[in-house]
Design an enzyme around this catalytic site. Structure first.
Site, PDB file in Angstrom:
ATOM      1  N   GLU A   1     -40.843 -20.607   1.205  1.00 33.92           N
ATOM      2  CA  GLU A   1     -39.733 -21.579   1.280  1.00 33.92           C
ATOM      3  C   GLU A   1     -40.267 -23.008   1.219  1.00 33.92           C
ATOM      4  O   GLU A   1     -39.611 -23.906   0.684  1.00 33.92           O
ATOM      5  CB  GLU A   1     -38.902 -21.331   2.549  1.00 33.92           C
ATOM      6  CG  GLU A   1     -38.040 -20.080   2.398  1.00 33.92           C
ATOM      7  CD  GLU A   1     -37.757 -19.329   3.681  1.00 33.92           C
ATOM      8  OE1 GLU A   1     -37.893 -19.906   4.781  1.00 33.92           O
ATOM      9  OE2 GLU A   1     -37.411 -18.127   3.588  1.00 33.92           O
TER      10      GLU A   1
ATOM     11  N   LYS B   1     -37.917 -19.566  11.175  1.00 32.84           N
ATOM     12  CA  LYS B   1     -37.372 -20.531  10.202  1.00 32.84           C
ATOM     13  C   LYS B   1     -36.552 -21.575  10.973  1.00 32.84           C
ATOM     14  O   LYS B   1     -36.922 -21.923  12.083  1.00 32.84           O
ATOM     15  CB  LYS B   1     -36.548 -19.821   9.122  1.00 32.84           C
ATOM     16  CG  LYS B   1     -37.270 -18.587   8.582  1.00 32.84           C
ATOM     17  CD  LYS B   1     -36.618 -18.012   7.369  1.00 32.84           C
ATOM     18  CE  LYS B   1     -37.259 -16.678   7.032  1.00 32.84           C
ATOM     19  NZ  LYS B   1     -37.254 -16.368   5.640  1.00 32.84           N
TER      20      LYS B   1
ATOM     21  N   ASN C   1     -41.395 -15.430  12.319  1.00 31.09           N
ATOM     22  CA  ASN C   1     -41.051 -16.740  11.760  1.00 31.09           C
ATOM     23  C   ASN C   1     -39.550 -16.956  11.927  1.00 31.09           C
ATOM     24  O   ASN C   1     -38.760 -16.338  11.213  1.00 31.09           O
ATOM     25  CB  ASN C   1     -41.448 -16.779  10.276  1.00 31.09           C
ATOM     26  CG  ASN C   1     -40.964 -18.042   9.585  1.00 31.09           C
ATOM     27  OD1 ASN C   1     -40.668 -19.042  10.250  1.00 31.09           O
ATOM     28  ND2 ASN C   1     -40.892 -18.008   8.266  1.00 31.09           N
TER      29      ASN C   1
ATOM     30  N   HIS D   1     -45.792 -21.170   3.181  1.00 30.71           N
ATOM     31  CA  HIS D   1     -44.664 -20.222   3.158  1.00 30.71           C
ATOM     32  C   HIS D   1     -43.865 -20.455   1.878  1.00 30.71           C
ATOM     33  O   HIS D   1     -43.713 -21.593   1.432  1.00 30.71           O
ATOM     34  CB  HIS D   1     -43.779 -20.416   4.401  1.00 30.71           C
ATOM     35  CG  HIS D   1     -42.746 -19.336   4.528  1.00 30.71           C
ATOM     36  ND1 HIS D   1     -41.573 -19.349   3.801  1.00 30.71           N
ATOM     37  CD2 HIS D   1     -42.736 -18.195   5.256  1.00 30.71           C
ATOM     38  CE1 HIS D   1     -40.878 -18.252   4.093  1.00 30.71           C
ATOM     39  NE2 HIS D   1     -41.562 -17.540   4.977  1.00 30.71           N
TER      40      HIS D   1
ATOM     41  N   GLY E   1     -36.187 -12.272   2.882  1.00 24.23           N
ATOM     42  CA  GLY E   1     -34.794 -12.528   3.217  1.00 24.23           C
ATOM     43  C   GLY E   1     -33.794 -11.860   2.282  1.00 24.23           C
ATOM     44  O   GLY E   1     -32.610 -12.187   2.296  1.00 24.23           O
TER      45      GLY E   1
ATOM     46  N   SER F   1     -38.688  -8.817   4.375  1.00 23.61           N
ATOM     47  CA  SER F   1     -37.660  -7.866   4.815  1.00 23.61           C
ATOM     48  C   SER F   1     -38.222  -6.695   5.614  1.00 23.61           C
ATOM     49  O   SER F   1     -37.749  -5.560   5.489  1.00 23.61           O
ATOM     50  CB  SER F   1     -36.837  -7.374   3.614  1.00 23.61           C
ATOM     51  OG  SER F   1     -36.148  -8.461   3.024  1.00 23.61           O
TER      52      SER F   1
ATOM     53  N   GLY G   1     -39.398 -12.355   9.370  1.00 23.50           N
ATOM     54  CA  GLY G   1     -38.416 -13.432   9.418  1.00 23.50           C
ATOM     55  C   GLY G   1     -37.184 -12.999  10.192  1.00 23.50           C
ATOM     56  O   GLY G   1     -37.165 -13.016  11.427  1.00 23.50           O
ATOM     57  N   GLY G   2     -36.155 -12.581   9.473  1.00 22.79           N
ATOM     58  CA  GLY G   2     -34.863 -12.267  10.091  1.00 22.79           C
ATOM     59  C   GLY G   2     -34.943 -11.365  11.311  1.00 22.79           C
ATOM     60  O   GLY G   2     -34.296 -11.633  12.337  1.00 22.79           O
TER      61      GLY G   2
ATOM     62  N   GLU H   1     -46.629 -12.133   0.998  1.00 14.00           N
ATOM     63  CA  GLU H   1     -45.173 -12.092   1.079  1.00 14.00           C
ATOM     64  C   GLU H   1     -44.586 -12.231  -0.326  1.00 14.00           C
ATOM     65  O   GLU H   1     -44.427 -13.363  -0.815  1.00 14.00           O
ATOM     66  CB  GLU H   1     -44.655 -13.245   1.938  1.00 14.00           C
ATOM     67  CG  GLU H   1     -45.167 -13.242   3.358  1.00 14.00           C
ATOM     68  CD  GLU H   1     -44.220 -14.013   4.266  1.00 14.00           C
ATOM     69  OE1 GLU H   1     -43.609 -13.377   5.129  1.00 14.00           O
ATOM     70  OE2 GLU H   1     -44.074 -15.225   4.081  1.00 14.00           O
TER      71      GLU H   1
HETATM   72  C1  PEP Z   1     -40.533 -14.754   6.254  1.00 13.60           C
HETATM   73  O1  PEP Z   1     -39.787 -15.666   6.553  1.00 13.60           O
HETATM   74  O2  PEP Z   1     -41.763 -14.963   6.175  1.00 13.60           O
HETATM   75  C2  PEP Z   1     -39.973 -13.440   5.983  1.00 13.60           C
HETATM   76  C3  PEP Z   1     -40.769 -12.464   5.621  1.00 13.60           C
HETATM   77  O3  PEP Z   1     -38.612 -13.305   6.129  1.00 13.60           O
HETATM   78  P1  PEP Z   1     -37.782 -11.911   6.151  1.00 13.60           P
HETATM   79  O4  PEP Z   1     -38.503 -10.981   7.091  1.00 13.60           O
HETATM   80  O5  PEP Z   1     -36.426 -12.301   6.662  1.00 13.60           O
HETATM   81  O6  PEP Z   1     -37.762 -11.387   4.766  1.00 13.60           O
END
Ligand code: PEP
Length: 249
Positions: A93, A13, A11, A91, A169, A208, A229-230, A163
């Site tokens: 966010e 973002k 993802n 999600h 994040g 994460s 994500g990141g 999640e």
């Molecule tokens: C996400 O955006 O779904 C996510 C899990 O982000 P991160 O891996 O950065 O925590």
């Protein structure tokens, strides 16, 4: 019994660029194999480039409605027509920043399936909900919103991503045991309604995940891969995470 296949989803973002599509897609194309699904969720305008580069892709959200006067929204059918196969729905966010509630998320889930996109339903508790021992209650309610609208059978053509909001994040990851406990709870809950469906359902962990913790998370019996994500913005990390998912389900 349906055999599950591991999946790693990235993802992006509101990040990324055409240059990153080129860089990541080259790495993914070298890594992909029949034993692992790799799916990327770039921002809307980058989806065509990602698809053209040969990477299975999806959108980070869709509009719950059919086409009409919804300025700024994006129709799921258009995403499907591009050649995308998936969309994220719910999600954290979207839930927290854009105030999407479980009814909206269930509507988006339905709209995705109506146009032939596979929804990845994101669920998870906040830090205070975990501290107050509400994790199972919160996750169950988020899944029930879809089951109540569409019936349990709708989950067959979907993926669930657990999640925990406190892990997204933040650099704080659920321990493999914490994550496995919630994944097992989700699978058992759905198995109580349809055990074959539950056994075949892909349940991803997100929060994460990086190349150092992915192996121990993906080794858990009910964790079928990750939503990243990141670390999905860095080719080396993302590829290492993908490789750690191979052969784990
Ligand atoms: C996400 O955006 O779904 C996510 C899990 O982000 P991160 O891996 O950065 O925590």
């Amino acid at each position: 019994m349906t055999k599950r296949k591991p999946m790693v989803a990235g993802n992006w973002k509101m990040n990324g660029s055409l240059a990153l599509v080129e860089q990541l897609s080259d790495a993914i194309n070298e890594t992909k194999s029949a034993e692992l699904d790799i799916v990327l969720f770039p921002p809307f305008p980058l989806i065509p480039a990602m698809l053209k580069a040969g990477v299975i892709s999806g959108s980070q959200t869709i509009c719950e409605n059919e086409p009409g006067a919804y300025t700024g929204e994006v129709d799921a059918q258009l995403i499907k027509d591009l050649g995308a196969q998936y969309t994220l729905v719910g999600h954290s966010e979207r839930r927290s920043i854009y105030k999407e509630n479980s009814t909206t998320v269930a509507n988006k889930f339905a709209r995705a399936q109506n146009v032939g996109l596979t929804p990845i339903l994101c669920v998870g508790e906040s830090e205070s909900e975990r501290e107050n021992a509400l994790t199972e209650q919160v996750v169950a309610a988020q899944i029930d919103a879809v089951i109540e609208k569409l019936g349990v059978a709708a989950l067959k053509d979907s993926v669930i991503a657990y999640e925990p909001v406190w892990a997204i994040g933040t650099g704080k990851t659920a321990s493999p045991e914490q994550a496995q406990n919630v994944h097992k709870f989700i699978r058992d809950k759905i198995a109580a309604l349809d055990s074959n469906l539950a056994q075949g359902l892909t349940i991803l962990y997100g929060g994460s995940v990086n190349e150092k913790n992915s192996e121990s998370l993906f080794a858990q019996a009910d964790i079928d891969g990750g939503l990243i994500g990141g670390a999905s913005l860095k080719a080396d990390s993302f590829i290492a995470i993908c490789n750690s998912a191979k052969g784990t389900v």
